[in-house]
Design a protein around this motif. Sequence first.
Motif, PDB file in Angstrom:
ATOM      1  N   PRO A  83       0.855  -1.239   0.199  1.00 50.87           N
ATOM      2  CA  PRO A  83       0.270  -0.433   0.068  1.00 50.87           C
ATOM      3  C   PRO A  83       0.824   1.138  -0.347  1.00 50.87           C
ATOM      4  O   PRO A  83       2.130   1.056   0.401  1.00 50.87           O
ATOM      5  CB  PRO A  83      -0.624   0.093   0.933  1.00 50.87           C
ATOM      6  CG  PRO A  83      -0.233  -1.057   2.139  1.00 50.87           C
ATOM      7  CD  PRO A  83       0.562  -1.745   1.033  1.00 50.87           C
ATOM      8  N   THR A  84       0.361   2.720   0.047  1.00 50.64           N
ATOM      9  CA  THR A  84       0.918   3.622  -0.664  1.00 50.64           C
ATOM     10  C   THR A  84       0.769   4.177   0.874  1.00 50.64           C
ATOM     11  O   THR A  84      -0.156   4.019   1.547  1.00 50.64           O
ATOM     12  CB  THR A  84      -0.056   4.535  -0.564  1.00 50.64           C
ATOM     13  OG1 THR A  84       0.088   4.261  -2.291  1.00 50.64           O
ATOM     14  CG2 THR A  84       0.631   5.905  -1.399  1.00 50.64           C
ATOM     15  N   TYR A  85       2.543   4.892   1.213  1.00 52.89           N
ATOM     16  CA  TYR A  85       2.572   5.031   2.227  1.00 52.89           C
ATOM     17  C   TYR A  85       3.472   6.190   2.505  1.00 52.89           C
ATOM     18  O   TYR A  85       3.955   6.454   1.643  1.00 52.89           O
ATOM     19  CB  TYR A  85       3.125   3.914   3.029  1.00 52.89           C
ATOM     20  CG  TYR A  85       4.645   3.490   2.626  1.00 52.89           C
ATOM     21  CD1 TYR A  85       6.494   4.177   3.448  1.00 52.89           C
ATOM     22  CD2 TYR A  85       4.849   2.877   2.266  1.00 52.89           C
ATOM     23  CE1 TYR A  85       7.347   4.324   2.780  1.00 52.89           C
ATOM     24  CE2 TYR A  85       6.078   2.764   1.402  1.00 52.89           C
ATOM     25  CZ  TYR A  85       7.386   3.211   1.729  1.00 52.89           C
ATOM     26  OH  TYR A  85       8.650   2.590   1.061  1.00 52.89           O
ATOM     27  N   GLN A  86       3.346   6.463   3.420  1.00 56.01           N
ATOM     28  CA  GLN A  86       4.266   8.306   3.384  1.00 56.01           C
ATOM     29  C   GLN A  86       5.376   8.268   4.915  1.00 56.01           C
ATOM     30  O   GLN A  86       4.939   7.286   5.396  1.00 56.01           O
ATOM     31  CB  GLN A  86       3.251   9.628   3.958  1.00 56.01           C
ATOM     32  CG  GLN A  86       2.653  10.353   2.339  1.00 56.01           C
ATOM     33  CD  GLN A  86       1.683  10.679   2.932  1.00 56.01           C
ATOM     34  OE1 GLN A  86       0.623  10.733   3.586  1.00 56.01           O
ATOM     35  NE2 GLN A  86       1.569  12.478   2.619  1.00 56.01           N
ATOM     36  N   ILE A  87       6.858   8.839   4.523  1.00 59.39           N
ATOM     37  CA  ILE A  87       7.775   9.394   5.731  1.00 59.39           C
ATOM     38  C   ILE A  87       7.680  10.114   6.155  1.00 59.39           C
ATOM     39  O   ILE A  87       7.554  11.669   6.114  1.00 59.39           O
ATOM     40  CB  ILE A  87       9.198   8.928   4.894  1.00 59.39           C
ATOM     41  CG1 ILE A  87       9.080   7.341   4.301  1.00 59.39           C
ATOM     42  CG2 ILE A  87       9.720   8.653   5.833  1.00 59.39           C
ATOM     43  CD1 ILE A  87       8.794   6.647   5.241  1.00 59.39           C
ATOM     44  N   PHE A  88       7.247  10.040   7.922  1.00 57.87           N
ATOM     45  CA  PHE A  88       7.434  10.919   8.882  1.00 57.87           C
ATOM     46  C   PHE A  88       9.241  10.868   9.607  1.00 57.87           C
ATOM     47  O   PHE A  88       8.956   9.547  10.210  1.00 57.87           O
ATOM     48  CB  PHE A  88       6.344  11.209   9.244  1.00 57.87           C
ATOM     49  CG  PHE A  88       6.511  12.505  10.381  1.00 57.87           C
ATOM     50  CD1 PHE A  88       6.518  13.325  10.207  1.00 57.87           C
ATOM     51  CD2 PHE A  88       6.552  11.996  12.139  1.00 57.87           C
ATOM     52  CE1 PHE A  88       6.072  14.987  10.909  1.00 57.87           C
ATOM     53  CE2 PHE A  88       6.847  12.815  12.896  1.00 57.87           C
ATOM     54  CZ  PHE A  88       6.569  14.565  12.176  1.00 57.87           C
ATOM     55  N   GLY A  89       9.847  11.620  10.076  1.00 60.51           N
ATOM     56  CA  GLY A  89      10.427  11.009  10.395  1.00 60.51           C
ATOM     57  C   GLY A  89      11.632   9.441   9.721  1.00 60.51           C
ATOM     58  O   GLY A  89      11.702   9.323   8.574  1.00 60.51           O
ATOM     59  N   ASN A  90      11.259   8.778  10.624  1.00 61.24           N
ATOM     60  CA  ASN A  90      11.813   7.892   9.762  1.00 61.24           C
ATOM     61  C   ASN A  90      10.940   6.243  10.738  1.00 61.24           C
ATOM     62  O   ASN A  90      11.108   5.632  10.346  1.00 61.24           O
ATOM     63  CB  ASN A  90      12.892   6.976  10.685  1.00 61.24           C
ATOM     64  CG  ASN A  90      12.562   6.852  12.267  1.00 61.24           C
ATOM     65  OD1 ASN A  90      11.516   6.842  12.520  1.00 61.24           O
ATOM     66  ND2 ASN A  90      13.613   6.428  13.502  1.00 61.24           N
TER      67      ASN A  90
END
Length: 72
Positions: A37-44
Amino acid sequence: MQPEYLTRAEAAVYLTARGFPVTKATLQKMATTGGGPTYQIFGNKALYTPPNLDAWAQEKLSAPRRSTSEAA
């Protein structure tokens, strides 16, 4: 309305609770190899939204079948 973000572990629980059994490790592997699935990164941290998880799960479902002999 702000989207709700789920960690990878929460995403696995979310999908499993909706009848799509998947583990955190599987989501991690798919993030590396593709097909997840599509995801985004925030920090690590990888963060998923419920709409993206739902869309991915629906894409993975086959068409309804009446027999195991039906073409895939």
